[in-house]
Design a protein around this motif. Structure first.
Motif, PDB file in Angstrom:
ATOM      1  N   ARG A   1       3.297   1.695  12.159  1.00  9.23           N
ATOM      2  CA  ARG A   1       3.467   1.658  13.376  1.00  9.23           C
ATOM      3  C   ARG A   1       4.219   2.886  14.048  1.00  9.23           C
TER       4      ARG A   1
ATOM      5  N   CYS B   1      -5.900  -1.006   2.656  1.00 10.29           N
ATOM      6  CA  CYS B   1      -7.610  -1.209   3.001  1.00 10.29           C
ATOM      7  C   CYS B   1      -7.922   0.088   3.247  1.00 10.29           C
TER       8      CYS B   1
ATOM      9  N   MET C   1      -5.121  -2.582  10.357  1.00 11.61           N
ATOM     10  CA  MET C   1      -5.346  -3.940  10.810  1.00 11.61           C
ATOM     11  C   MET C   1      -4.612  -5.023  10.328  1.00 11.61           C
ATOM     12  N   THR C   2      -3.435  -4.533   9.918  1.00 15.27           N
ATOM     13  CA  THR C   2      -2.441  -5.532   9.413  1.00 15.27           C
ATOM     14  C   THR C   2      -1.024  -5.300  10.151  1.00 15.27           C
ATOM     15  N   GLY C   3      -1.041  -4.272  10.865  1.00 12.50           N
ATOM     16  CA  GLY C   3       0.072  -4.234  11.529  1.00 12.50           C
ATOM     17  C   GLY C   3       1.214  -3.516  10.862  1.00 12.50           C
TER      18      GLY C   3
ATOM     19  N   ASN D   1       5.339  -4.350   3.205  1.00  7.03           N
ATOM     20  CA  ASN D   1       4.809  -5.547   2.610  1.00  7.03           C
ATOM     21  C   ASN D   1       3.429  -5.807   3.214  1.00  7.03           C
ATOM     22  N   LYS D   2       3.266  -5.567   4.385  1.00  5.10           N
ATOM     23  CA  LYS D   2       2.136  -5.982   4.949  1.00  5.10           C
ATOM     24  C   LYS D   2       0.794  -4.998   4.631  1.00  5.10           C
ATOM     25  N   CYS D   3       1.207  -3.990   4.102  1.00  2.00           N
ATOM     26  CA  CYS D   3       0.265  -2.888   3.761  1.00  2.00           C
ATOM     27  C   CYS D   3      -0.896  -3.416   2.699  1.00  2.00           C
ATOM     28  N   VAL D   4      -2.071  -3.603   2.661  1.00  2.00           N
ATOM     29  CA  VAL D   4      -2.901  -3.941   1.831  1.00  2.00           C
ATOM     30  C   VAL D   4      -3.631  -2.914   1.127  1.00  2.00           C
TER      31      VAL D   4
ATOM     32  N   ARG E   1      -0.166  -3.105  -6.748  1.00  4.50           N
ATOM     33  CA  ARG E   1      -1.117  -3.212  -5.576  1.00  4.50           C
ATOM     34  C   ARG E   1      -1.275  -1.549  -5.330  1.00  4.50           C
ATOM     35  N   LYS E   2      -1.931  -1.439  -4.344  1.00  2.00           N
ATOM     36  CA  LYS E   2      -2.182  -0.099  -3.893  1.00  2.00           C
ATOM     37  C   LYS E   2      -1.756  -0.151  -2.376  1.00  2.00           C
TER      38      LYS E   2
END
Lengths: 429, 168
Positions: free
Chosen positions: B74, B94, B69-71, B89-92, B114-115
């Motif tokens: 890919r 989730c 859901m963050t793109g 960097n987009k990975c959160v 962060r994870k």
């Protein structure tokens, strides 16, 4: 072929991308009620922590629409669809379009998503209660929460919990009010709920369970307070008489399909828009996908809403295939699927946590010290639900078995083993 | 496109691939300091008491990409590689991809404060999959479809010869 998509969210974007892939020449138009390029709704709660850059909200790059040859019309809120004439009317006029704010289509996809439920509470109208449905909503919460100290979140579901955690991260005093006896009532079983509840409280977020909000009132002298501080707080009144002060109230009482623009009876709507196996609605050439759709749950076999990202994308893609004339039959998905992480506890929950009137077997792996709790629910040798807390390895394998309705009779004792994995069940998936 | 293929009959369960994967992604000369912090992206599982290596197939219709859901996750249109390393960097963290992957080959990783989710990226930064280089028996290979077909025929011919030899 002229395709129009209502909605610029997960389902709409997935459909547009797939349509372009299938047909390089067709016209694709997206109508969005908002003014932002494709952003992730799942990240709205993260955004209000104030620690997330705006650019991270966008899950497609800036040139996405241009590169894919997609016409995007921002701030075009749909107010009516004439299914007979195949014409959509939008609120704002557009100079790009011959008919002002009218759009014609050959095939239409309704992917307008969902919108927060705002229960009627006495005094709520007069107060400035917030909710989290759009990027603008999130921006408003982030901006206005700067002045707020005490924030009350009404609703202990996913949105409420994530909003609470992120506001807390941003230095706020947060209280969650939940009317049921436990958090995430729809997604988790009791034990998993308690683990998350403890995490919430250990973090420092106040939790009030079994409480209904009956009124939102202004405190006495609020007028005077406003004169002096430029800011007046509200009082949230609970059914047991407690009065809680709040500088900001956030409603997180669930969501419902956004169908306000459907005025015609021809389109069959139950919980959401009914679609056939090809994602087509009861009206010819009109398709629907995502949060607006009522689809069959692979687990229970009943029609349900499924307002979650992965299913919206898959439905959007199937709709695109069928809109483009390639008949592709939709396979039922698991309606309830949630992945998240609260206070370092990763969690994945899929399917149902109880099946009333049915005998179910429970397989449990509980290791309190590691905050690990894993449970698989099996009915007649078919997995119907799972929750993995703390250790989420192989959750997808269990999910795949559940979706396939695979008979797990021979392996059910192994599902929660440390060395369980895809290789063992490859023939079933 | 080239893919990582597994011939489970050749696997002896030596774990070289797992160690090589962890070391290469942690960019570490030594194993001990990264053993628990860098998850392996290739897995060794036991089926009927025999080892089976399991690694991402870089699917044509990847469920992880649809679920992201963050793109971040890919599928690269040119190389066919499915990865979130293109825009990490987009990975959160989730865990949507972990939930969606039917093969169970995506793992959470603590990355500083962060994870993030990690999975096989075919060692695209390195140039050639480390697991393949480290496999002493040829149980994991990096080939395109035709090459692999040929390789499999060769293997079965060899085993036929062995069997006949044993019978004489």
């Amino acid at each position: 072929m002229n395709y129009v998509i209502i909605g610029n969210g997960a389902a709409g974007i997935a459909a547009a991308e797939k349509l372009r892939k299938l047909d390089s020449k067709c016209n694709i138009t997206i109508l969005s009620a908002e003014s932002y390029s494709a952003y992730s709704k799942c990240l709205l709660a993260d955004y209000i922590s104030g620690q997330m850059l705006e650019e991270k909200m966008y899950y497609r790059d800036k040139n996405f629409y241009e590169r894919k040859g997609i016409q995007i019309y921002y701030n075009h809120k749909v107010v009516n669809i004439d299914f007979k004439a195949k014409i959509i009317t939008t609120e704002s006029p557009s100079s790009f379009c011959e008919n002002g704010s009218m759009f014609g289509y050959d095939r239409l996809l309704i992917a307008s998503g969902s919108t927060p439920i705002l229960p009627k509470i006495r005094g709520m109208k007069e107060t400035n209660a917030y909710h989290l449905g759009t990027f603008d909503d999130a921006k408003k919460i982030l901006a206005d929460s700067k002045k707020a100290r005490k924030i009350i979140v009404i609703g202990g579901g996913y949105v409420g919990l994530e909003a609470a955690f992120n506001l807390y991260k941003n230095g706020k005093e947060v209280t969650i009010i939940e009317c049921f006896s436990r958090l995430l009532q729809n997604q988790l079983d009791e034990k998993a709920s308690v683990i998350i509840q403890n995490a919430v409280q250990e973090e420092g977020i106040r939790l009030i369970l079994n409480a209904k909000v009956v009124e939102v009132a202004k405190p006495v002298f609020s007028g005077i307070a406003k004169v002096f501080t430029g800011n007046s707080s509200d009082v949230v009144v609970l059914d047991d008489g407690r009065r809680l002060k709040a500088d900001m109230i956030i409603m997180a009482a669930g969501s419902k399909p956004n169908l306000s623009f459907i005025n015609e009876k021809n389109l069959t709507i139950k919980k959401g828009i009914l679609v056939d196996k090809y994602m087509q609605t009861s009206v010819r050439d009109v398709y629907a996908a995502g949060d607006v759709v009522e689809s069959i749950d692979a687990v229970t076999g009943t029609g349900t809403l499924s307002p979650i990202w992965p299913n919206a994308v898959i439905q959007g893609e199937y709709a695109a295939y069928n809109m483009a004339g390639l008949q592709k039959e939709f396979t039922d998905l698991i309606s309830s699927q949630n992945a998240s992480e609260f206070r370092e506890i990763p969690m994945i929950a899929m399917g149902v946590m109880e099946l009333q009137g049915h005998k179910v077997e429970e397989y449990i792996d509980y290791r309190p010290i590691g905050k690990i709790y894993r449970k698989v629910l099996i009915k007649d040798d078919i997995i119907v639900g799972m929750v993995f807390l703390g250790d989420i390895k192989n959750a997808g394998v269990i999910g795949a078995l559940m979706k396939k309705r695979a008979n797990v009779n021979k392996i059910k004792n192994n599902l929660l083993n440390a060395n369980f994995g895809f290789s063992e069940v490859a023939s079933l998936i | 496109m080239k893919r990582i293929y597994v011939i489970k009959e050749k696997c002896t369960g030596c774990m070289n691939c797992v160690v090589a994967c962890q070391k290469s992604h942690a960019n570490s000369e030594f194993y001990a300091p990264i053993r628990d912090s860098e998850p392996s992206r290739i897995y060794l599982q036991a089926v009927d008491k025999s080892p089976v290596p399991l690694v991402c197939r870089h699917c044509d219709e990847p469920a992880c990409v649809k679920a992201c859901m963050t793109g971040a996750m890919r599928k690269d249109e040119e190389t066919g590689i499915v990865s979130n390393e293109f825009n990490i960097n987009k990975c959160v963290g989730c865990w949507m991809c972990v939930m969606a992957c039917p093969f169970g080959v995506i793992s959470p990783k603590q990355d500083g404060d962060r994870k993030i989710a990690v999975k096989c990226d075919m060692c695209m930064k390195r140039g050639y999959p480390a697991c393949i280089e480290s496999c002493p028996t040829g149980a994991i290979v990096y080939m395109d479809e035709n090459e692999f077909g040929e390789y499999k025929r060769q293997i079965s011919a060899e085993s036929d010869v062995e069997q006949q030899g044993g019978g004489q």
